[in-house]
Design a protein around this motif. Structure first.
Motif: not given
Length: 652
Positions: A1-29
């Motif tokens: 799982m990619n934990q490097d997306y800057r959104i996770l540093q900007i908003d630490p409350y998103l940490s439990p949803f890192a997998g969802d951010i990863e899914l969002r980005m994979n769908c886009y790519k």
């Protein structure tokens, strides 16, 4: 799982949803790779408007359409005496149809299609027509060949939108005072100079894409590549954009990709005889509140059509960006209906439409490719994390989100007495935005001006506006309305967002709602217009609000205060006072209905009063020459329902 997306540093409350951010980005790519190779730009692919539709060739024309379910297609029009057997399209691969027309297709020719599908014959309008016209006798719409002999001469080379982003939201048809539909050219001549004089830097225009029902405010689009013929020709719209650019005003268009009208002859809904060519099949494709059809954003051909539409408006009409309508409805299978987005789980669940979010990412990427200076605004009331962060950071790529919570709070405040207004709640809503994501602040948009709602001024003054707006009259309700109208808009513009929006006419407290011609009002245009004569009348108090609006924008712009972050200085509930600092300026707002407030400064010699909401030209009591008269020994007196700004200059 990619934990490097800057959104996770900007908003630490998103940490439990890192997998969802990863899914969002994979769908886009994944979706992007289906459109173009990784090293290519989206704009190299999305050229549907250059392939489909009507295009002039050396010895005639080529016309193409995508209609996979069609059995036969015939082009008819006045050029062939509406003969439905002469010009038959040839079926190519992948549901594409093509016709080579020898000779002339004269500019202004009316055209339509006869489509055989499901063993039935349907009338349809070609999807890529640049102009649609309504037949005055039958009220039916026809497509039109639009190919002027002389191309439009643009004079806006090198135009770049200005800062600050102060947006004047407008509707061309109702922009005049006459009880009829106003035109692009009338708007350019009569309204644009007002907008420039007031100090706005952008116009956000509604209802540009063709729509069959005028009263839909342009939000039930039928023909996505056609300028609404009610307001003029495509060349007239270009002239408006060019003129706006000549005076330094950017042009943003309301882009309606969230749904499409159910009409079948004019629209996309059942173009090839199916309800699933562009939209979801059956009930999934119906919006339960809007009674419109919903796009299938996961379908390659739909992505190609909508993305080409974005490129078309940016290139053909030199637009400076879009306000994307109905983004919340797009992003969730429940369309945001009855949902309180009160925790992060609601953004990342089975209710989230990832195909739609992917489309929005592709759309913002494309717009920035075509015009890196394009302004992209999302109408999202849910607060989706990352909406206004770059895609590379794990975001969706918009520049701004509309600050829709503040108008809702203001309506709530209007329903209570002034002394019950909660200053802390007000400040929270004014400054409530996701970290590093920009917001457009506003007290009211067109939504609050529609029949069934009330403008801010009408909430404050109600029917007294009809009888007590003369300058020589005295009315407590009107006085209250004017003072609060000014300071509510001032605090919104100063601290409520990274940009500001006002709806046409609300800057001077336009007294009536908007009600488009319909059966229920006898098809009247009485309330589908703007009464500029009210603000132009020197005997009426509307002028005070108009003067204040211009002065407010000028003050914030000339002192670069739109760039400065706001630092809270004081929230006082019993005194109804809010105060904050921006740079060397102290803003103090007194919302109390009866009490003045003395703000202690210590050394008053270090402060200069530079702005006051109660100047005489704004309908107030303060002498036009601002001086130290309002400064007492240790502080400054702020009268009830007024706002002041002090500039601090430390002594050497």
């Amino acid at each position: 799982m990619n934990q490097d997306y800057r959104i996770l540093q900007i908003d630490p409350y998103l940490s439990p949803f890192a997998g969802d951010i990863e899914l969002r980005m994979n769908c886009y790519k994944k979706a992007r790779r289906k459109l173009v190779e990784d090293d290519k730009m989206l704009s190299s692919f999305v050229n549907g408007h250059l392939y489909f539709g009507f295009h002039e060739k050396d010895n005639g024309w080529v016309y193409r359409e995508w209609a996979p379910n069609a059995q036969d297609i015939y082009l008819i029009g006045d050029f062939n005496n509406w003969n439905d057997q002469v010009h038959k399209l040839k079926r190519l691969d992948n549901g594409v149809w093509e016709l080579l027309v020898e000779g002339e297709l004269p500019h202004g020719s009316r055209v339509k299609l006869k489509i055989k599908a499901n063993n039935h014959i349907y009338d349809r309008i070609p999807l890529y027509c640049k102009r649609i016209v309504q037949n005055s006798e039958s009220n039916q719409f026809d497509g039109m060949i639009w190919n002027p002999p002389v191309p439009f001469n643009w004079n806006d080379k090198g135009f770049v939108p200005q800062q600050p982003l102060y947006i004047y939201e407008c509707h061309i048809g109702m922009s005049g005072e006459k009880e009829s539909v106003s035109s692009f050219l009338e708007f350019a001549d009569n309204v644009l100079p007002r907008i420039k004089k007031q100090g706005y830097t952008a116009i956000q225009i509604m209802a540009i894409m063709e729509h069959p029902y005028y009263g839909s405010f342009g939000y039930q689009v039928s023909n996505f590549f056609a300028v609404s013929s009610r307001f003029g020709t495509p060349e007239d719209f270009k002239a408006l954009v060019d003129k706006a650019h000549s005076v330094g005003i950017a042009v943003i268009m309301d882009l309606v990709h969230s749904h499409t009208v159910k009409n079948t002859v004019e629209g996309l809904a059942e173009f090839d005889g199916t309800d699933y060519q562009f939209c979801h099949h059956g009930n999934k494709g119906d919006h339960p509140d809007w009674h419109t059809r919903l796009f299938n954003y996961g379908k390659l051909e739909v992505q190609h059509f909508l993305l080409s539409n974005i490129k078309y408006w940016l290139t053909e009409y030199h637009l400076d960006g879009f306000r994307f309508d109905g983004v919340t409805s797009m992003m969730y299978h429940h369309h945001g209906r009855g949902t309180a987005f009160d925790n992060y789980k609601k953004y990342f669940s089975m209710d989230t439409d990832l195909e739609s979010i992917t489309y929005l990412q592709l759309a913002t990427e494309l717009a920035k490719e075509v015009n890196p200076n394009s302004i992209l605004i999302a109408e999202d009331m849910s607060g989706m994390p990352g909406m206004c962060l770059p895609i590379t950071d794990g975001g969706i790529g918009f520049d701004y989100r509309l600050g829709m919570g503040l108008p809702d709070l203001l309506i709530k405040m209007m329903r209570t007495k002034d002394e019950n207004w909660h200053m802390g709640e007000f400040w929270h809503e004014l400054t409530n935005r996701r970290p590093q994501e920009k917001v457009i602040g506003y007290t009211e948009s067109h939504d609050q001006a529609l029949v069934g709602d009330k403008t801010l001024m009408f909430w404050l003054a109600d029917q007294d506006m009809y009888w007590n707006m003369n300058k020589d009259g005295k009315n407590e309700r009107i006085d209250r309305a004017i003072t609060l109208h000014k300071i509510l808009r001032f605090i919104t513009c100063a601290v409520g967002g990274d940009g500001y929006l006002n709806f046409m006419g609300n800057e001077f407290g336009h007294p009536e709602w908007i009600d488009f011609p319909r059966e229920g009002n006898g098809w009247s245009y009485k309330y589908a217009r703007r009464q500029w004569s009210l603000v132009d009348n020197p005997n009426l108090k509307y002028e005070y609000l108009y003067n204040f609006d211009a002065a407010m924008l000028s003050f914030l712009t000339s002192n670069d205060l739109y760039k400065e972050p706001a630092r809270l200085l004081l929230v006082h509930e019993s005194n109804k006072v809010l105060a904050f600092i921006k740079g060397n300026y102290t803003f103090i707002f007194n919302f109390h209905p009866s009490n003045s407030y003395v703000h202690m400064l210590g050394d008053t010699s270090a402060f200069k009063l530079v702005f006051h909401s109660a100047r005489q030209c704004f309908g107030g009591f303060v002498d036009e020459v601002l001086n130290t008269g309002l400064l007492c020994k240790d502080g400054v007196v702020i009268d009830r329902r007024t706002a002041v700004v002090l500039k601090y200059t430390p002594s050497k």
